[in-house]
Design a protein around this motif. Structure first.
Motif, PDB file in Angstrom:
ATOM      1  N   ASP A 253       7.491   9.876  -0.468  1.00 13.59           N
ATOM      2  CA  ASP A 253       7.745   9.048  -1.657  1.00 13.59           C
ATOM      3  C   ASP A 253       6.575   8.105  -1.942  1.00 13.59           C
ATOM      4  OD1 ASP A 253       8.020   6.965   0.176  1.00 13.59           O
ATOM      5  OD2 ASP A 253      10.205   7.053   0.180  1.00 13.59           O
ATOM      6  N   ASN A 254       6.657   7.426  -3.081  1.00 12.66           N
ATOM      7  CA  ASN A 254       5.561   6.561  -3.525  1.00 12.66           C
ATOM      8  C   ASN A 254       5.252   5.457  -2.523  1.00 12.66           C
ATOM      9  OD1 ASN A 254       5.112   8.000  -5.810  1.00 12.66           O
ATOM     10  ND2 ASN A 254       6.471   6.736  -7.079  1.00 12.66           N
ATOM     11  N   GLU A 255       6.311   4.931  -1.894  1.00 11.33           N
ATOM     12  CA  GLU A 255       6.117   3.859  -0.926  1.00 11.33           C
ATOM     13  C   GLU A 255       5.271   4.366   0.252  1.00 11.33           C
ATOM     14  OE1 GLU A 255       9.829   2.505   0.662  1.00 11.33           O
ATOM     15  OE2 GLU A 255       8.820   1.345   2.236  1.00 11.33           O
ATOM     16  N   GLN A 259       1.314   3.359   1.434  1.00 17.57           N
ATOM     17  CA  GLN A 259       1.062   2.696   2.721  1.00 17.57           C
ATOM     18  C   GLN A 259       0.034   3.418   3.586  1.00 17.57           C
ATOM     19  OE1 GLN A 259       4.879   2.295   4.509  1.00 17.57           O
ATOM     20  NE2 GLN A 259       5.193   0.247   3.686  1.00 17.57           N
ATOM     21  N   ARG A 260      -0.565   4.445   3.037  1.00 18.78           N
ATOM     22  CA  ARG A 260      -1.517   5.243   3.794  1.00 18.78           C
ATOM     23  C   ARG A 260      -2.866   4.551   3.801  1.00 18.78           C
ATOM     24  NH1 ARG A 260      -3.858  10.077   2.717  1.00 18.78           N
ATOM     25  NH2 ARG A 260      -3.602  11.545   4.421  1.00 18.78           N
ATOM     26  N   GLY A 261      -3.378   4.227   4.967  1.00 14.59           N
ATOM     27  CA  GLY A 261      -4.698   3.589   5.036  1.00 14.59           C
ATOM     28  C   GLY A 261      -4.606   2.077   5.007  1.00 14.59           C
ATOM     29  N   THR A 267      -1.211  -3.261  -6.413  1.00 16.43           N
ATOM     30  CA  THR A 267       0.144  -2.953  -5.953  1.00 16.43           C
ATOM     31  C   THR A 267       0.552  -1.582  -6.480  1.00 16.43           C
ATOM     32  OG1 THR A 267       1.263  -3.923  -7.845  1.00 16.43           O
ATOM     33  CG2 THR A 267       0.796  -5.405  -5.983  1.00 16.43           C
ATOM     34  N   GLU A 268       1.494  -1.001  -5.766  1.00 19.11           N
ATOM     35  CA  GLU A 268       2.029   0.299  -6.140  1.00 19.11           C
ATOM     36  C   GLU A 268       2.562   0.227  -7.577  1.00 19.11           C
ATOM     37  OE1 GLU A 268       5.063   1.267  -3.280  1.00 19.11           O
ATOM     38  OE2 GLU A 268       6.110   2.441  -4.804  1.00 19.11           O
ATOM     39  N   HIS A 269       3.237  -0.890  -7.877  1.00 18.11           N
ATOM     40  CA  HIS A 269       3.842  -1.083  -9.192  1.00 18.11           C
ATOM     41  C   HIS A 269       2.784  -1.118 -10.307  1.00 18.11           C
ATOM     42  CE1 HIS A 269       6.448  -2.604 -12.317  1.00 18.11           C
ATOM     43  NE2 HIS A 269       5.579  -3.568 -12.530  1.00 18.11           N
ATOM     44  N   PRO A 351      -4.646   3.239  -3.383  1.00 17.68           N
ATOM     45  CA  PRO A 351      -3.617   4.144  -2.830  1.00 17.68           C
ATOM     46  C   PRO A 351      -3.900   5.561  -3.334  1.00 17.68           C
ATOM     47  CG  PRO A 351      -2.689   2.837  -4.629  1.00 17.68           C
ATOM     48  CD  PRO A 351      -4.136   2.423  -4.484  1.00 17.68           C
ATOM     49  N   GLN A 352      -4.827   6.239  -2.680  1.00 13.64           N
ATOM     50  CA  GLN A 352      -5.403   7.474  -3.225  1.00 13.64           C
ATOM     51  C   GLN A 352      -4.401   8.598  -3.481  1.00 13.64           C
ATOM     52  OE1 GLN A 352      -9.361   8.734  -2.351  1.00 13.64           O
ATOM     53  NE2 GLN A 352      -8.676  10.699  -1.559  1.00 13.64           N
TER      54      GLN A 352
END
Ligand code: UDP
Length: 480
Positions: A253-255, A259-261, A267-269, A351-352
């Motif tokens: 999922d997007n979360e 969170q990778r790296g 922000t994701e949003h 967040p690639q």
């Protein structure tokens, strides 16, 4: 482990994001099959890992972290230099490798204390094969590269075609490979130029020798992507290998993707809001990984080239501003104002995978690090290839000459850390080649087809899923 205990596997990634990130994903993949995973790292690298595995732990997966002290100062490095991203000049690399080799004793301590059933250790730790053997623990090697580039560099070493050309810019074919691959001597890495005796070349040699004595190799790839090379590696070169990727697809999922790296600089949003407002396949994403650095003159060419292309973009710039008022002389006058709503610059870490997987993204300008390349394949986007160092020129050939899902920006020369210079016209042209027109459409169709196959490969019954199963079974029967 015994019949009543689950397998326990140690993972020991090299201290670079391009090695740590896929190793964390790999640990999660094993943990999803009931394996207990322990990731060994140093204190300053541990937070990145704990952030990435947070969600997984709430799902009940068994992933632990063990830390050992990194002897930065003892090896002549500044205090706190524990990751390749804090190496500021090429002459620190030797000391960094020295510090890594000094970890043998504390690492053996951990092995004797926990006695895992298997060790998956990075190619940059050749001493781990013997360390593990002392405790009768099989060691698997993780290179973080593709099967194609493993085969290409091996055949280069075996046949030395680069010694039969008369100049650095004359192209040659690497003999005995399933495809006809052309390269020049200028595009070869320092460690492929076999005659030089440098610290790094010594390390690569040790690494190859340790690999021959190890249990096998795990590869972040999938069979259908490079089946000819998977077969070549196993049957012609006689290696034992399991392909278990694309490992990034374990982030569902997007979360998890966000969170990778490192901690992302957006922000994701915010990121999703920006992308959601765009049409499908309309945005080009530009990022050169976690190590490559460009001088300001090159950043300026990229800015002008992007603007001239007329394409919407997300561009990751590793240089950060110290404060809001900081003038960035390299940005063309009024650039950000003109690009408002059209182009998004992320300074620092992006967040690639979240970005690449968004349907608005339709192209990727990449330095061809293997993780980025495979993430691009998994997202089904055509690529502009802009290799800098490491084995990135091999990855470029794979994308442009074999898979035919990208075009080269025209880099001629391998350089350690800082890129060769590319003009704005070449950038504009290459970006448009992957974003608009018939050729772009064809590349996109091929890329999308590969992305579908990648997804199937990691699902139950798929090629990577099955290879991981047989590896786990083999390790299980070995210790019972
Ligand atoms: N990455 C990221 N955000 C960034 C830069 C890199 O998430 O701003 C991730 C990327 O998704 C990939 C890894 O960092 O998983 C970089 O590995 P790669 O092999 O592509 O290149 P390297 O950094 O080793 O040169």
């Amino acid at each position: 482990g015994s019949a009543s205990h689950p397998l326990h596997i140690f993972f020991f990634p090299f201290f670079a994001h391009g090695h740590m990130i896929p190793t964390i994903d790999m640990a999660r993949l094993f943990a999803a099959r009931g394996v207990v995973a322990t990731i060994v790292t140093t204190p300053l690298n541990a937070p990145l890992i704990s952030k990435a595995i947070q969600k997984t732990i709430t799902l009940g997966y068994k992933i632990n972290i063990q830390t050992i002290k990194f002897p930065s100062v003892e090896a002549g490095l500044p205090e706190g230099c524990e990751n390749v991203d804090s190496i500021t000049s090429p002459n620190m690399i030797g000391n960094f490798m020295k510090a890594a080799a000094m970890l043998q004793e504390p690492f053996e301590q951990l092995l004797s204390e926990y006695h895992p059933d298997c060790l998956v250790a990075d190619m940059f730790f050749p001493w781990t094969t013997d360390a593990a053997a002392q405790f009768d623990i099989p060691r698997l090697v993780f290179h973080g590269t593709s099967l194609f580039s493993l085969c290409a560099s091996e055949c280069l070493r075996l046949y030395e075609p680069h010694k039969k050309v008369s100049s650095d810019s004359e192209s040659f074919v690497i003999p005995n490979l399933p495809d006809e691959i052309r390269l020049t001597r200028m595009q070869l890495s320092d460690f492929d130029k076999t005659d030089e005796v440098t610290d790094i070349n010594k390390l690569f040699k040790e690494s190859r020798e340790a690999e021959k004595r190890s249990y096998g190799v795990v590869v972040n790839s999938f069979y259908e992507l490079e089946h000819a090379y998977a077969d070549h590696y196993r049957e012609v070169l006689g290696r034992k290998a399991w392909h278990i990727g694309p490992v990034s697809l374990c982030n569902r999922d997007n979360e998890e993707k966000a969170q990778r790296g490192k901690e992302a600089s957006i922000t994701e949003h915010e990121c999703l809001k920006w992308l959601d407002s765009k049409k499908p396949n309309s945005v080009v994403y530009i990022c050169f990984g976690s190590v490559a650095n460009f001088p300001e003159s090159q950043l300026r060419e990229i800015a002008i080239g992007l603007e001239a292309s007329g394409q919407e973009f997300i561009w990751v710039v590793r240089k950060s501003k110290h404060n809001e008022e900081d003038k960035e002389e390299w940005l063309p006058e009024g650039f950000e104002k003109r690009m408002e709503g059209k182009g998004l610059i992320i300074r620092g870490w992006a967040p690639q995978v979240l970005i690449l997987d968004h349907e608005a993204v339709g192209g990727f300008v990449t330095h061809c690090g293997w993780n980025s390349t495979l993430e691009g394949v998994s997202a089904g986007v055509p690529m502009v290839t802009w290799p800098v160092s490491a084995e990135q020129f091999y990855n470029e050939k794979q994308v442009t000459q074999i898979l035919k899902i990208g075009v080269g920006v025209g880099v001629q020369k391998w350089v350690r850390m800082v890129g060769d210079s590319i003009k704005k016209e070449a950038i504009e042209k290459a970006v448009n080649q992957i974003m608009v027109g018939e050729e772009a459409e064809e590349m996109r169709n091929r890329a999308k087809a590969l992305a579908d196959i990648a997804r199937l490969a990691v699902e139950a019954g798929g090629s990577s899923y099955s290879d991981l199963n047989s590896l786990i079974q083999e390790l299980g029967s070995r210790c019972h």
